[in-house]
Write an enzyme that holds these catalytic residues in place. Structure first.
Site, mmCIF file in Angstrom:
data_model
loop_
_atom_site.group_PDB
_atom_site.id
_atom_site.type_symbol
_atom_site.label_atom_id
_atom_site.label_comp_id
_atom_site.label_asym_id
_atom_site.label_seq_id
_atom_site.Cartn_x
_atom_site.Cartn_y
_atom_site.Cartn_z
ATOM 1 N N GLY A 86 -52.434 -63.065 -34.133
ATOM 2 C CA GLY A 86 -52.669 -64.155 -35.077
ATOM 3 C C GLY A 86 -51.398 -64.573 -35.778
ATOM 4 O O GLY A 86 -50.348 -63.938 -35.662
ATOM 5 N N GLY A 88 -49.039 -64.469 -38.234
ATOM 6 C CA GLY A 88 -48.677 -63.552 -39.300
ATOM 7 C C GLY A 88 -47.663 -64.100 -40.276
ATOM 8 O O GLY A 88 -47.476 -63.546 -41.365
ATOM 9 N N ARG A 89 -46.992 -65.189 -39.909
ATOM 10 C CA ARG A 89 -46.024 -65.807 -40.817
ATOM 11 C C ARG A 89 -46.007 -67.322 -40.643
ATOM 12 O O ARG A 89 -44.989 -67.972 -40.858
ATOM 13 C CB ARG A 89 -44.625 -65.245 -40.582
ATOM 14 N N LYS A 109 -43.591 -72.359 -40.412
ATOM 15 C CA LYS A 109 -43.245 -71.002 -39.971
ATOM 16 C C LYS A 109 -42.360 -70.355 -41.028
ATOM 17 O O LYS A 109 -41.347 -70.931 -41.424
ATOM 18 C CB LYS A 109 -42.492 -71.034 -38.636
ATOM 19 N N ASP A 121 -43.696 -59.417 -43.821
ATOM 20 C CA ASP A 121 -43.583 -60.118 -45.099
ATOM 21 C C ASP A 121 -43.950 -61.595 -44.986
ATOM 22 O O ASP A 121 -43.982 -62.320 -45.977
ATOM 23 C CB ASP A 121 -42.172 -59.980 -45.684
ATOM 24 N N ARG A 172 -42.891 -76.803 -37.596
ATOM 25 C CA ARG A 172 -42.985 -76.943 -36.148
ATOM 26 C C ARG A 172 -44.128 -77.892 -35.778
ATOM 27 O O ARG A 172 -45.184 -77.878 -36.403
ATOM 28 C CB ARG A 172 -43.211 -75.580 -35.487
ATOM 29 N N ARG A 179 -53.184 -70.726 -27.249
ATOM 30 C CA ARG A 179 -52.422 -69.844 -26.370
ATOM 31 C C ARG A 179 -53.346 -69.133 -25.392
ATOM 32 O O ARG A 179 -54.574 -69.099 -25.603
ATOM 33 C CB ARG A 179 -51.677 -68.794 -27.215
ATOM 34 N N ASP A 244 -49.364 -64.288 -25.764
ATOM 35 C CA ASP A 244 -49.530 -64.997 -27.032
ATOM 36 C C ASP A 244 -48.431 -66.034 -27.243
ATOM 37 O O ASP A 244 -48.513 -66.843 -28.174
ATOM 38 C CB ASP A 244 -49.560 -64.011 -28.207
ATOM 39 N N ASP A 254 -42.398 -70.850 -29.135
ATOM 40 C CA ASP A 254 -41.875 -69.599 -29.694
ATOM 41 C C ASP A 254 -40.479 -69.270 -29.174
ATOM 42 O O ASP A 254 -40.306 -68.464 -28.261
ATOM 43 C CB ASP A 254 -42.849 -68.445 -29.464
#
Length: 472
Positions: A86, A88-89, A109, A121, A172, A179, A244, A254
């Site tokens: 998922g 995460g940031r 992002k 974090d 982005r 995905r 992913d 990515d």
């Protein structure tokens, strides 16, 4: 004028199990590094003179109509399945339907923690943000399907990796962030209802001509085969082709440890986390087939008789290497001036690549040198190249406009690793001029501009970048 984004959000209407609703975490002192005005125009965004742009693109202020969320997905990471990943940031602000009629996501992002952050974090440091901005926009200019960069913002805060580093947020844009791993998470959970909902959504958004999972799979395979062949023709190495990081839309997504080859070698690896070469330059053609096999596996439960569908789905996946081979031949034939290649032309191409490997010839400069008459300079022993040239000239004598074809297939400039690293170092020191210069130069990668001649040069021995990093 206040920034206006014409949101038309569809993913946010899916069931809550597809995502977590989350608001970006504010940052201390956002300052705008760049805004991509042409892309903003394509998205239908107005008000770029808004003095609060940095606040919006840092996540401090939500634009009207946003529906922020973090998407759920799973994925195979270097071959090992992780049942829940998922965003995460990252936070999806929403979607727009652009002036060209294409629906696109707008995502932040590095905008803070989400329920999928695990121990992270949720932040990004300046280097990866600028790398993705420059490389994704360069890929777009090179003609490669890709996510794009709308904005980059400094946060005024430090993030800790191996050391404290300046923080940043990238905005982005993608045709979607669906995905292979998005399908995998529901298939692995046995949630056929959610999987069917996702399938219906993906078909409507990306493949409206698909009538069932088999035709959908074939359409995704076609796009991925074309995409990877395009990567290979430019010497691009994604670096982390986990499921992913494999987009259903067929876009490059990515840009972590990505890189462009300097000296040609099929086993080239830059990614610091790819210790066994799983995602090396040449391996990408095999890995995308493997990734599509994982998509096929996820789709099985949507078939009336999943067990009976295994054999035809397997046969379908086995057609993909030939798809890639054909796309590869078309791309590389164009690079040497052949418009309508035959299987025999593959030998001419591979002979040149073998000579390049032996001499450690620069990939980009060799192919561009075929146009400019400088390719011979790339070979430590030009004897073999001279012999190859005779066969090549005989072959392209049958072509109507080989030079025109080659100019469109062989860029003058690519985002070379050492230039990217120098740019990042300058930005960390507070100088964004190299960042803006690279963006300007890479916007026209097929043009031979005298002011950018230095950007054509491969790295000197002390400038070679040995490893690239995800930067998460």
């Amino acid at each position: 004028m206040t920034l206006q984004i014409p949101f038309d959000n569809s993913y946010a209407t899916l069931p809550d199990g597809f995502f977590a609703r989350v608001t970006p975490e504010p940052v201390k002192a956002p300052s705008l590094i760049a805004i991509n005005a042409p892309l903003a125009h394509d998205l239908g965004i107005d008000g770029l003179d808004d003095p609060n742009l940095a606040d919006v693109f840092a996540g401090n202020a939500l634009p009207e109509g946003a529906s922020p969320l973090a998407q759920l997905y799973a994925g195979h990471q270097f071959g090992q399945y992780n049942p829940q990943l998922g965003d995460g940031r990252a936070v999806l602000l929403g979607e727009t339907v652009g002036t060209d009629g294409i629906r696109r996501d707008i995502q932040l992002k590095g905008s803070g923690r989400t329920p999928y952050s695990r121990m992270g974090d949720g932040r990004a440091w300046l280097g990866p943000v600028l790398r993705e901005y420059v490389v994704s926009e360069a890929m777009h200019a090179l003609g490669v399907p890709t996510t794009r960069a709308l904005a980059a913002v400094r946060t005024g805060e430090r993030v800790v990796r191996e050391q404290p580093l300046p923080g940043a947020v990238l905005t982005r844009v993608a045709q979607s962030h669906l995905r292979v791993g998005t399908f995998q998470v529901f298939a692995a959970r046995g949630d056929t209802k959610a999987l069917q909902t996702l399938f219906d959504y993906a078909v409507a958004r990306h493949y409206p001509d698909a009538t069932d999972p088999a035709t959908f799979l074939n359409a995704v395979m076609q796009r991925q085969a074309a995409l990877v062949a395009h990567w290979l023709s430019l010497g691009f190495i994604h670096g982390v082709m986990n499921t992913d990081n494999c987009s259903i839309s067929g876009e490059t997504i990515d840009y972590g440890p990505c890189a462009f080859m300097d000296s040609y070698h099929p086993e080239t690896v830059y990614s610091s986390i790819d210790r066994f070469g799983r995602y090396s330059y040449a391996a990408q053609a095999d890995i995308i087939v493997w990734n599509m096999a994982q998509l096929a596996t996820a789709l099985l439960s949507l078939m009336p008789d999943p067990e009976a569908a295994v054999e035809p789905f397997t046969a379908q996946i086995h057609t993909m290497p030939e798809m890639i081979r054909r796309a590869w031949l078309t791309r590389f034939a164009a690079k040497i001036g052949i418009a309508d290649p035959t299987p025999e032309d593959a030998r001419l191409i591979t002979d040149l690549l073998t000579l390049m490997e032996i001499s450690e010839a620069d990939f980009t400069n060799t192919f561009r040198g075929l146009i400019e008459g400088t390719a011979r300079d790339q070979f430590s022993d030009p004897t073999g190249f001279d012999q190859w040239t005779e066969a090549w000239k005989t072959r392209i004598a049958r072509e109507e406009s080989p030079q025109e074809l080659m100019r469109a297939a062989n860029p003058v400039l690519i985002p070379r690793n050492h230039r990217i690293e120098d740019m990042i170092a300058s930005a960390v020191a507070g100088d964004d001029a190299p960042f803006h210069r690279l963006n300007s130069a890479y916007a026209a990668p097929y043009a031979d501009h005298p002011d950018h001649a230095d950007l054509r040069q491969p790295p000197k021995p002390d400038e070679v970048v040995q490893a690239t990093f995800c930067g998460t």
